[in-house]
Scaffold this active site. Structure first.
Site: not given
Ligand code: NDP
Length: 326
Positions: A57, A62, A91
């Site tokens: 995604d 981004y 998107k």
């Molecule tokens: P997430 O809920 O996926 O959280 C991501 C965070 O969680 C990162 O800091 C990551 O750290 C940490 N993390 C991931 N896996 C684990 C785990 N197993 N244990 C502990 N910590 C973990 O949040 P996002 O807000 O990034 O949303 C995900 C995706 O959704 C985005 O990347 C995007 O593609 C999409 N999105 C779409 C939007 C829209 O408007 N359509 C808006 C917001 C998001 P680390 O990377 O250090 O592991």
């Protein structure tokens, strides 16, 4: 362990979509949108493909489309996968909402990605903006015609919506020529989205859930109220299945027929987050997690709330627009 048989959903156009996606939004810092350094994100996507991810995604805004595309091309080039084995979602940004801008934007995206087509093109928001981020009143139905043009031209296999509310989704279904295949919305234990998801599913629209970890992680440097990774309710469930609480929450989305979009750039978590297809929550466990709901959004662009097509409930004190640099 490597996942070799990624489950899929069938969309209303007959095509299939893999049941979990890797998020590629790297966030904001003081300087604005974070851009990956030294192709870090490309390397994460290469690793993700190796451990079994088949859905990515991204979004024009981004700034990660190029690296996602490069990784896909490398793996196809190596013969590790065929192009049709991976599903790429991206998107359209809000400043490109006039019908004639849509196909052009997707052509630019394909150029950046080095791909001939993508699998799913979403309208990122129902909100049209000018280049200087002042509001336009371009109707999202006009923009939708542009997405239909893009699908018809073969630039994308499917089209859909992101951050639309129920009324807006209904209008696109009623007035559009092509039915949206997918709606992407925020879903985590603090925003369960029962009504919108039931509505989408009743119309055969697949739901993708973003920010699945909700309050479990810090967002914008802030720890918001709500369950964390050590929440006792989640820990109990996790211990029962021999899983982590992160896996339990992702499985909670899967068990509600939602495609989780989990973002990580760490190899161990890539594997952890995809290792959720060998167990299933009970209905009571799903309900226990549902009851964390507080309808809290972490993606709440209240600076756009005066826009005529703003999809969410309005707040009293809107925040400043991070896209407008002073
Ligand atoms: P997430 O809920 O996926 O959280 C991501 C965070 O969680 C990162 O800091 C990551 O750290 C940490 N993390 C991931 N896996 C684990 C785990 N197993 N244990 C502990 N910590 C973990 O949040 P996002 O807000 O990034 O949303 C995900 C995706 O959704 C985005 O990347 C995007 O593609 C999409 N999105 C779409 C939007 C829209 O408007 N359509 C808006 C917001 C998001 P680390 O990377 O250090 O592991």
């Amino acid at each position: 362990t490597v996942l070799t048989d990624m489950p899929k959903y069938k969309m209303n156009n007959g095509l299939e979509i893999p049941a979990i996606a890797l998020g590629t939004f790297l966030g904001f810092d003081e300087r604005g949108l974070i851009k990956s350094e030294n192709k870090m994100l490309r390397d994460v996507v290469l690793q993700a493909i190796d451990v079994g991810y088949r859905h990515f995604d991204t979004a024009a805004v981004y700034n990660t489309e190029d690296e996602v595309g490069e990784a896909v091309r490398m793996k196809v080039g190596e013969g590790r996968i065929k192009r049709e084995d991976v599903f790429v979602t991206t998107k359209l940004w809000n400043t490109r909402h006039r019908r004639e801008q849509v196909v052009k934007s997707l052509e630019e995206t394909l150029q950046k990605m080095g791909l001939e087509y993508i699998d799913l093109y979403l309208m990122h928001w129902p909100i049209g903006l000018n280049d200087d981020y002042t509001h336009t009143d371009t109707d999202y139905m006009e923009t939708w015609r542009g997405l239909e043009d893009a699908q018809q031209a073969g630039l994308t296999k499917s089209i859909g919506l992101s951050n639309f509310n129920k009324q807006q989704l209904k209008r696109v279904i009623d007035e559009g020529r092509i039915k949206p295949a997918v709606i992407q919305i925020e879903v985590h234990p603090q925003i369960v989205q029962k009504e919108l998801i039931e509505y989408a599913h009743s119309l055969n629209v697949v739901v993708m859930g973003y920010s699945p970890f909700g309050s479990m992680i810090k967002r914008y440097g802030i720890q918001f109220p709500g369950p964390r990774f050590d929440d006792p309710v989640l820990v109990d469930i996790a211990e029962k299945y021999g899983k982590t609480t992160a896996q339990v929450v992702l499985r909670w989305l899967v068990d509600r027929d939602i495609i989780p979009i989990a973002k990580t750039v760490k190899y161990s978590r890539l594997k952890e987050n995809i290792d959720i297809f060998d167990f299933k929550l009970d209905p009571e466990e799903i309900e226990m997690i549902n009851s964390f709901n507080s309808n809290t959004r972490y993606t709440l662009p209240s600076f756009w709330q005066t826009h005529r097509h703003y999809p969410f409930e309005k707040v009293e004190n809107p925040i400043a627009d991070p896209f407008i640099k002073n």
